[in-house]
Write a protein that holds these residues in place. Structure first.
Motif, mmCIF file in Angstrom:
data_model
loop_
_atom_site.group_PDB
_atom_site.id
_atom_site.type_symbol
_atom_site.label_atom_id
_atom_site.label_comp_id
_atom_site.label_asym_id
_atom_site.label_seq_id
_atom_site.Cartn_x
_atom_site.Cartn_y
_atom_site.Cartn_z
ATOM 1 N N ASN A 16 0.815 -1.108 -0.044
ATOM 2 C CA ASN A 16 0.110 -0.066 0.003
ATOM 3 C C ASN A 16 0.860 1.252 -0.153
ATOM 4 O OD1 ASN A 16 1.069 -0.389 2.331
ATOM 5 N ND2 ASN A 16 -0.570 0.328 3.584
ATOM 6 N N SER A 17 1.864 1.209 -0.529
ATOM 7 C CA SER A 17 2.953 2.251 -0.647
ATOM 8 C C SER A 17 2.579 3.482 -1.367
ATOM 9 C CB SER A 17 4.344 2.078 -1.301
ATOM 10 O OG SER A 17 4.078 1.699 -2.602
ATOM 11 N N VAL A 23 0.812 8.824 -5.656
ATOM 12 C CA VAL A 23 1.130 9.916 -4.762
ATOM 13 C C VAL A 23 2.578 10.080 -4.507
ATOM 14 C CG1 VAL A 23 0.620 10.907 -2.459
ATOM 15 C CG2 VAL A 23 -1.169 9.969 -3.783
ATOM 16 N N SER A 24 3.223 10.998 -4.606
ATOM 17 C CA SER A 24 4.832 11.197 -4.329
ATOM 18 C C SER A 24 4.800 10.631 -2.977
ATOM 19 C CB SER A 24 5.082 12.801 -4.206
ATOM 20 O OG SER A 24 6.281 12.851 -3.788
ATOM 21 N N PRO A 25 5.876 9.781 -3.085
ATOM 22 C CA PRO A 25 6.233 9.069 -1.710
ATOM 23 C C PRO A 25 6.727 9.883 -0.579
ATOM 24 C CG PRO A 25 7.907 8.428 -3.440
ATOM 25 C CD PRO A 25 6.855 9.396 -4.083
ATOM 26 N N ALA A 27 5.014 13.026 -0.202
ATOM 27 C CA ALA A 27 4.004 14.172 -0.044
ATOM 28 C C ALA A 27 3.824 14.391 1.341
ATOM 29 C CB ALA A 27 2.841 13.703 -0.669
ATOM 30 N N HIS A 28 3.565 13.323 2.420
ATOM 31 C CA HIS A 28 3.387 13.467 3.563
ATOM 32 C C HIS A 28 4.371 14.346 4.402
ATOM 33 C CE1 HIS A 28 5.670 9.784 3.697
ATOM 34 N NE2 HIS A 28 6.047 9.925 4.892
ATOM 35 N N LEU A 29 5.724 14.294 3.678
ATOM 36 C CA LEU A 29 6.576 15.018 4.508
ATOM 37 C C LEU A 29 6.563 16.568 4.323
ATOM 38 C CD1 LEU A 29 9.682 12.622 3.483
ATOM 39 C CD2 LEU A 29 8.358 12.458 5.741
ATOM 40 N N SER A 30 5.816 17.156 3.322
ATOM 41 C CA SER A 30 5.898 18.375 3.062
ATOM 42 C C SER A 30 4.578 19.301 3.501
ATOM 43 C CB SER A 30 6.173 18.626 1.531
ATOM 44 O OG SER A 30 5.203 17.839 0.847
ATOM 45 N N SER A 31 3.579 18.518 3.898
ATOM 46 C CA SER A 31 2.190 18.968 3.938
ATOM 47 C C SER A 31 1.805 19.159 5.567
ATOM 48 C CB SER A 31 1.056 18.355 3.281
ATOM 49 O OG SER A 31 1.092 17.049 3.573
ATOM 50 N N SER A 38 10.645 17.234 3.289
ATOM 51 C CA SER A 38 10.811 16.427 2.076
ATOM 52 C C SER A 38 12.170 17.141 1.647
ATOM 53 C CB SER A 38 9.830 16.906 1.062
ATOM 54 O OG SER A 38 9.644 18.216 0.918
ATOM 55 N N TYR A 39 12.796 18.229 1.982
ATOM 56 C CA TYR A 39 14.221 18.679 1.644
ATOM 57 C C TYR A 39 15.088 17.677 2.054
ATOM 58 C CZ TYR A 39 11.808 23.439 0.840
ATOM 59 O OH TYR A 39 11.221 24.237 0.382
ATOM 60 N N LEU A 40 14.987 17.029 3.408
ATOM 61 C CA LEU A 40 15.977 16.093 3.846
ATOM 62 C C LEU A 40 16.131 14.920 2.765
ATOM 63 C CD1 LEU A 40 15.941 16.481 7.621
ATOM 64 C CD2 LEU A 40 18.132 16.650 6.243
ATOM 65 N N TYR A 41 14.940 14.340 2.755
ATOM 66 C CA TYR A 41 14.432 13.470 1.908
ATOM 67 C C TYR A 41 15.051 13.262 0.583
ATOM 68 C CZ TYR A 41 11.327 9.891 -0.401
ATOM 69 O OH TYR A 41 10.772 8.746 -1.027
ATOM 70 N N ASP A 42 14.733 14.509 -0.196
ATOM 71 C CA ASP A 42 15.326 14.713 -1.551
ATOM 72 C C ASP A 42 16.857 14.609 -1.540
ATOM 73 O OD1 ASP A 42 12.714 14.873 -2.447
ATOM 74 O OD2 ASP A 42 12.886 17.130 -2.527
ATOM 75 N N VAL A 43 17.627 15.285 -0.570
ATOM 76 C CA VAL A 43 19.056 15.475 -0.502
ATOM 77 C C VAL A 43 19.554 13.780 -0.342
ATOM 78 C CG1 VAL A 43 20.879 16.028 1.127
ATOM 79 C CG2 VAL A 43 19.365 17.938 0.424
ATOM 80 N N THR A 44 19.109 13.217 0.501
ATOM 81 C CA THR A 44 19.380 11.872 0.691
ATOM 82 C C THR A 44 19.067 10.834 -0.651
ATOM 83 O OG1 THR A 44 18.862 12.166 3.060
ATOM 84 C CG2 THR A 44 19.424 9.745 2.232
#
Length: 644
Positions: A16-17, A23-25, A27-31, A38-44
């Motif tokens: 159920n990912s 949906v962007s995986p 999305a729940h980090l930025s709202s 999501s910045y930290l997520y993207d960097v990694t």
């Protein structure tokens, strides 16, 4: 989930990912969170993709350490891998001594730097020396690993040895983990300060994106060491981030100051799931019937658990276990009513109304899809939580916390030990399942004994000897090293200075459980209020006043107390919001809460509860998300017996 060796088959992403729902995986980090994680997520994520790009091959094969699947799943990497030229993926544990003949000249290993894994990698390279190899170690590349490859005679076969520093992993919009299971064992028992350096670097990484944090406060020896390393890293910065600080303060709590909380049984819904099934990087492995997958041939399937998985889960994850069932029943009725009303509105054929309702109907239907999963999950958990043994365990734990038991061996602990079947120990293969159950029983009993020791400030020699004798007689002398580790970790000690009753009285560490809506953090343990969270509340909202008026109480908590200011880049001013101001602030002040050595999901639930009460947002950064059982598992080392 299992990653399939061939890319055009199911990659094994969680059932159920977010990807399954288009949906962007992240999305729940930025709202709706305190800061956009999501910045930290993207960097990694970009870091590992750039490492693949450096290989410079149009097509390549990936060999993946199965121990990293949960991490790779979080970053939803299979599609990105394909776009970076990955033509085949091979799970390391399913390979023999040779790589599959896939015709790919470039091979990249993504593995943990563990000796047994590096040995396997070396073996594969030796047996197929003509390919072009790169190794990416996660999260770091120790010097001894390079030396090991040299000793194996394969260092020259690698064009590059790299590291993917996936050290700060965003799990939710207010939650970051370093996923370091052995952090507490390393710094407390092995006296290895690497986890403390890593934590300081993690705080630094947060600061580089969200600005220098003006105030650093904390309690405990390891916390102070982290703050000192952070101060040095700040001084060494050539280019400090020229960003107005988004985070007002940082509280660093050493797990050592509160070992009692992880030993207590959790009663927040998410904590219960972790206690029963185990949650690894935001995913629980649950029986397939919970996800209504009766045809699955696997005993367990992954279930994603975060604020993005459903509004329903976000609403109930921090709820006290006794209220979850009634709430789900109420929610079921409400959805049925809303669904009927929405369908009637759609049938009314008023165009403006239809548009509005179609969107609402979509939300209702998404929530209705989540509802049976949570009902099935709660019903399955009920089988464990409604047993006589669980009730007796809770009564025993509460009795210890309220001082009902003295320092004699506790009857319930002795009943559990002597009720075990000793024949299941040391038996051949057919009793493996019974042996696993025996090991779980050992850890479960150990939690209660450690709780007893922590509440009493250590146990009298007679009681300690009685417990140890029973453990060694019932579970075998191989548990001797575990007992030594527990003593070194401060969990099982001979009697010393008893401070818990004073701390409990001064800080209100026990409240009669609420009936209905919770009014205090006791909801997460049904009575007990975590010391760690009382400390965070005190240090953030009282600060200097707490130091002045409660120094005698704070002195009862182990380790130094510190409260320092960090210098901000020129032109930026620190902002401090008092507890009174926070309630009326247009934008909630943000505090970073750092747990050195790990924290539980119920402690996180308590911080989320306080956030709503106080109007202050908390972001959690932890070495690991743990339970008492997981902590004891890491501390349990077996003495190698003859032939073991």
């Amino acid at each position: 989930g299992d990653w399939n060796p061939v890319l055009n088959q199911d990659s094994g992403l969680s059932h159920n990912s977010a990807m399954a729902n288009k949906v962007s995986p992240s999305a729940h980090l930025s709202s709706g969170g305190p800061a956009n994680l999501s910045y930290l997520y993207d960097v990694t994520k970009k870091e590992v993709l750039n490492l693949l790009g450096e290989v410079g091959a149009a097509e390549l094969a990936l060999v993946l350490d199965t121990g990293l699947f949960a991490l790779l799943d979080i970053f939803s990497l299979s599609g990105d891998f394909k776009r970076r030229g990955v033509a085949a993926m091979h799970p390391l544990n399913k390979l023999g001594n040779t790589l599959p003949p896939d015709g790919l000249h470039h091979v990249v290993f993504i593995v943990r730097p563990l000796p047994n894994i590096v040995e396997k990698v070396a073996q594969l390279v030796k047996n197929d020396p003509d390919r072009h190899y790169t190794a990416v170690f996660v999260p770091h590349k120790p010097l001894e690993i390079e030396k090991m490859l040299e000793r194996e005679g394969v260092r020259g076969n690698f064009a590059a040895l790299r590291s993917w520093q996936a050290t700060v992993i965003p799990l939710d919009r207010d939650l970051l983990t370093m996923h370091d299971h052995t952090a507490y064992l390393d710094y407390r028992v092995r006296k290895d300060s690497t986890p403390l350096f890593n934590m300081a670097k993690a705080i630094m990484q947060v600061q580089m994106i969200y600005g220098i944090i003006p105030r650093i406060v904390g309690k405990g020896s390891a916390s102070k060491r982290v703050a000192q390393i952070l101060s040095r890293l700040n001084r060494e910065l050539d280019h400090p981030p020229l960003i107005a600080p988004e985070i007002e303060s940082c509280v660093i709590i050493d797990r050592d100051v509160d070992l009692l909380t992880p030993m207590c049984t959790q009663f927040s819904y998410e904590g219960v799931i972790d206690e029963v099934y185990g949650i690894e990087l935001g995913r629980a492995q649950v029986p397939p019937q919970i996800l209504e997958m009766p045809k699955s041939d696997k005993p367990f399937v992954p279930l994603t658990l975060n604020s993005g998985s459903s509004h329903l889960y976000r609403d109930i994850r921090g709820m006290s276990w006794p209220y979850v069932g009634p709430y789900l029943a109420k929610r079921t009725k409400r959805y049925a009513t809303e669904n009927r009303a929405a369908k009637q509105d759609v049938n009314s054929r008023e165009l403006s109304r239809m548009k509005q309702v179609a969107s609402k109907l979509k939300d209702i239907q998404a929530e209705q899809a989540a509802l049976p999963i949570q009902i099935n999950l709660a019903q399955d958990l009920k089988k464990v939580m409604d047993t006589d043994e669980m009730e007796q365990r809770w009564r025993t734990e509460n009795g210890m916390i309220t001082g009902e038991f003295g320092d004699k061996p506790i009857e319930f602990v002795e009943q559990l030990m002597h009720g075990l079947d000793p024949t299941s120990m040391g038996q051949p293969e057919e009793s493996r399942r019974r042996k696993a159950a025996h090991d779980q029983a050992f850890l479960s009993i150990l939690r209660l004994i450690c709780m007893h020791s922590l509440v009493m400030g250590g146990l009298k020699p007679k009681t300690l000897t009685s417990y140890k004798k029973d453990i060694l007689d019932i579970f075998g002398y191989e548990k001797l090293l575990t007992l030594e580790n527990l003593e070194a970790a401060g969990l099982l000690c001979p009697s010393g200075h008893k401070t818990f009753p004073q701390l409990s009285k001064a800080l209100g560490l026990y409240e009669t459980p609420d009936q209905g809506e919770p009014t205090d953090i006791s909801f997460a343990y049904v009575g007990y209020c975590p010391l760690s969270i009382r400390l965070v509340d005190l240090l953030v909202n009282k600060g200097a006043e707490a130091k002045r008026t409660m120094s005698d109480v704070l002195d009862l908590v182990p380790g130094p107390l510190f409260d320092t200011r960090q210098q901000l880049p020129s032109g930026f001013k620190p902002k401090e919001t008092s507890a009174e101001e926070a309630k009326d602030a247009a934008q909630a002040p943000v505090t970073l809460v750092v747990f050195v050595g790990g924290c539980t999901l119920s402690e996180i639930a308590c911080l989320r509860f306080l956030s709503k009460q106080q109007g202050r947002d908390y972001i959690i950064l932890t070495s690991d998300i743990t339970t008492g059982t997981k902590m004891l598992e890491v501390l349990s080392e077996r003495v190698r017996m003859g032939g073991d």
